[in-house]
Design a protein around this motif. Sequence first.
Motif, PDB file in Angstrom:
ATOM      1  N   ARG A 127     -24.384  -3.784  56.649  1.00  0.00           N
ATOM      2  CA  ARG A 127     -23.305  -2.896  57.111  1.00  0.00           C
ATOM      3  C   ARG A 127     -22.904  -3.245  58.542  1.00  0.00           C
ATOM      4  O   ARG A 127     -21.752  -3.048  58.936  1.00  0.00           O
ATOM      5  CB  ARG A 127     -23.752  -1.431  57.029  1.00  0.00           C
ATOM      6  CG  ARG A 127     -23.776  -0.885  55.615  1.00  0.00           C
ATOM      7  CD  ARG A 127     -23.901   0.624  55.586  1.00  0.00           C
ATOM      8  NE  ARG A 127     -25.031   1.140  56.342  1.00  0.00           N
ATOM      9  CZ  ARG A 127     -26.289   1.227  55.896  1.00  0.00           C
ATOM     10  NH1 ARG A 127     -26.577   0.817  54.685  1.00  0.00           N
ATOM     11  NH2 ARG A 127     -27.239   1.714  56.655  1.00  0.00           N
TER      12      ARG A 127
ATOM     13  N   SER B 143     -22.580  -2.991  41.939  1.00  0.00           N
ATOM     14  CA  SER B 143     -22.117  -1.759  41.278  1.00  0.00           C
ATOM     15  C   SER B 143     -21.005  -1.093  42.084  1.00  0.00           C
ATOM     16  O   SER B 143     -20.020  -0.621  41.519  1.00  0.00           O
ATOM     17  CB  SER B 143     -23.279  -0.784  41.098  1.00  0.00           C
ATOM     18  OG  SER B 143     -24.207  -1.292  40.187  1.00  0.00           O
ATOM     19  N   GLU B 144     -21.186  -1.053  43.402  1.00  0.00           N
ATOM     20  CA  GLU B 144     -20.154  -0.464  44.267  1.00  0.00           C
ATOM     21  C   GLU B 144     -18.855  -1.240  44.159  1.00  0.00           C
ATOM     22  O   GLU B 144     -17.775  -0.652  44.052  1.00  0.00           O
ATOM     23  CB  GLU B 144     -20.615  -0.453  45.728  1.00  0.00           C
ATOM     24  CG  GLU B 144     -21.622   0.616  46.056  1.00  0.00           C
ATOM     25  CD  GLU B 144     -22.025   0.569  47.529  1.00  0.00           C
ATOM     26  OE1 GLU B 144     -21.152   0.320  48.384  1.00  0.00           O
ATOM     27  OE2 GLU B 144     -23.210   0.780  47.805  1.00  0.00           O
ATOM     28  N   LEU B 145     -18.944  -2.572  44.201  1.00  0.00           N
ATOM     29  CA  LEU B 145     -17.744  -3.406  44.110  1.00  0.00           C
ATOM     30  C   LEU B 145     -17.054  -3.238  42.762  1.00  0.00           C
ATOM     31  O   LEU B 145     -15.826  -3.174  42.682  1.00  0.00           O
ATOM     32  CB  LEU B 145     -18.096  -4.879  44.330  1.00  0.00           C
ATOM     33  CG  LEU B 145     -18.401  -5.284  45.762  1.00  0.00           C
ATOM     34  CD1 LEU B 145     -18.915  -6.714  45.800  1.00  0.00           C
ATOM     35  CD2 LEU B 145     -17.175  -5.132  46.639  1.00  0.00           C
ATOM     36  N   THR B 146     -17.840  -3.157  41.692  1.00  0.00           N
ATOM     37  CA  THR B 146     -17.277  -2.974  40.359  1.00  0.00           C
ATOM     38  C   THR B 146     -16.522  -1.654  40.278  1.00  0.00           C
ATOM     39  O   THR B 146     -15.414  -1.594  39.737  1.00  0.00           O
ATOM     40  CB  THR B 146     -18.392  -3.027  39.301  1.00  0.00           C
ATOM     41  OG1 THR B 146     -19.031  -4.306  39.385  1.00  0.00           O
ATOM     42  CG2 THR B 146     -17.855  -2.822  37.903  1.00  0.00           C
ATOM     43  N   ALA B 147     -17.115  -0.601  40.824  1.00  0.00           N
ATOM     44  CA  ALA B 147     -16.467   0.713  40.802  1.00  0.00           C
ATOM     45  C   ALA B 147     -15.160   0.685  41.601  1.00  0.00           C
ATOM     46  O   ALA B 147     -14.144   1.235  41.166  1.00  0.00           O
ATOM     47  CB  ALA B 147     -17.411   1.776  41.356  1.00  0.00           C
ATOM     48  N   MET B 148     -15.182   0.025  42.761  1.00  0.00           N
ATOM     49  CA  MET B 148     -13.963  -0.065  43.573  1.00  0.00           C
ATOM     50  C   MET B 148     -12.888  -0.881  42.859  1.00  0.00           C
ATOM     51  O   MET B 148     -11.714  -0.517  42.866  1.00  0.00           O
ATOM     52  CB  MET B 148     -14.271  -0.683  44.936  1.00  0.00           C
ATOM     53  CG  MET B 148     -15.010   0.255  45.872  1.00  0.00           C
ATOM     54  SD  MET B 148     -15.178  -0.425  47.530  1.00  0.00           S
ATOM     55  CE  MET B 148     -16.701  -1.331  47.370  1.00  0.00           C
ATOM     56  N   ALA B 149     -13.297  -1.984  42.226  1.00  0.00           N
ATOM     57  CA  ALA B 149     -12.336  -2.826  41.506  1.00  0.00           C
ATOM     58  C   ALA B 149     -11.725  -2.056  40.333  1.00  0.00           C
ATOM     59  O   ALA B 149     -10.527  -2.171  40.066  1.00  0.00           O
ATOM     60  CB  ALA B 149     -13.016  -4.098  41.016  1.00  0.00           C
TER      61      ALA B 149
ATOM     62  N   THR C 298     -11.292   1.162  40.139  1.00  0.00           N
ATOM     63  CA  THR C 298     -10.356   2.138  40.709  1.00  0.00           C
ATOM     64  C   THR C 298      -9.027   1.467  41.048  1.00  0.00           C
ATOM     65  O   THR C 298      -7.960   1.988  40.726  1.00  0.00           O
ATOM     66  CB  THR C 298     -10.957   2.797  41.964  1.00  0.00           C
ATOM     67  OG1 THR C 298     -12.177   3.434  41.589  1.00  0.00           O
ATOM     68  CG2 THR C 298     -10.015   3.801  42.578  1.00  0.00           C
ATOM     69  N   LEU C 299      -9.103   0.304  41.686  1.00  0.00           N
ATOM     70  CA  LEU C 299      -7.879  -0.426  42.026  1.00  0.00           C
ATOM     71  C   LEU C 299      -7.136  -0.861  40.766  1.00  0.00           C
ATOM     72  O   LEU C 299      -5.904  -0.805  40.706  1.00  0.00           O
ATOM     73  CB  LEU C 299      -8.205  -1.649  42.878  1.00  0.00           C
ATOM     74  CG  LEU C 299      -8.601  -1.358  44.316  1.00  0.00           C
ATOM     75  CD1 LEU C 299      -9.097  -2.634  44.993  1.00  0.00           C
ATOM     76  CD2 LEU C 299      -7.439  -0.771  45.090  1.00  0.00           C
TER      77      LEU C 299
ATOM     78  N   LYS D 213      -5.302   2.056  39.248  1.00  0.00           N
ATOM     79  CA  LYS D 213      -4.134   2.390  40.062  1.00  0.00           C
ATOM     80  C   LYS D 213      -3.007   1.380  39.836  1.00  0.00           C
ATOM     81  O   LYS D 213      -1.850   1.758  39.665  1.00  0.00           O
ATOM     82  CB  LYS D 213      -4.531   2.438  41.531  1.00  0.00           C
ATOM     83  CG  LYS D 213      -3.457   2.983  42.421  1.00  0.00           C
ATOM     84  CD  LYS D 213      -4.009   3.183  43.824  1.00  0.00           C
ATOM     85  CE  LYS D 213      -2.994   3.773  44.738  1.00  0.00           C
ATOM     86  NZ  LYS D 213      -2.859   5.199  44.649  1.00  0.00           N
TER      87      LYS D 213
END
Length: 119
Positions: free
Chosen positions: A15, A76-82, A84-85, A88
């Motif tokens: 981070r 997992s975080e990246l997959t969830a963000m992708a 969502t995008l 949209k």
Amino acid sequence: MERGWTKRSYDALFRYAGGGAKKAEAIETMLLDGLDNEVSILANAENMGVWYRMTITASDAVGCNVVKQSANEAESELTAMAATLGRKGGSVKSERKAAASRENGKKGGRPKTKKEGEK
């Protein structure tokens, strides 16, 4: 309290590269784990090569299971963000899209799906 590299401080190190509020959060976490010297080294670093070398040291200290776990969590975080995008982007309605849909409707719309063996 455990002192030194932990999963928490290992994740914080990544981070740190994000800058801004994430960097401040990472520094706080690393200090809580007793990594004062590492924080000082990062603060005085002239380039990201120092950070990169520290990630290698940290991964050696925490072990491969922690590294794998952190990588899986990040994926997992990246997959969830992708996702969502993608949702949209797929829901965008434009005049061009509406016109194409009308044209396809004039031709009979979406063709029926064929079952196996049909022509």
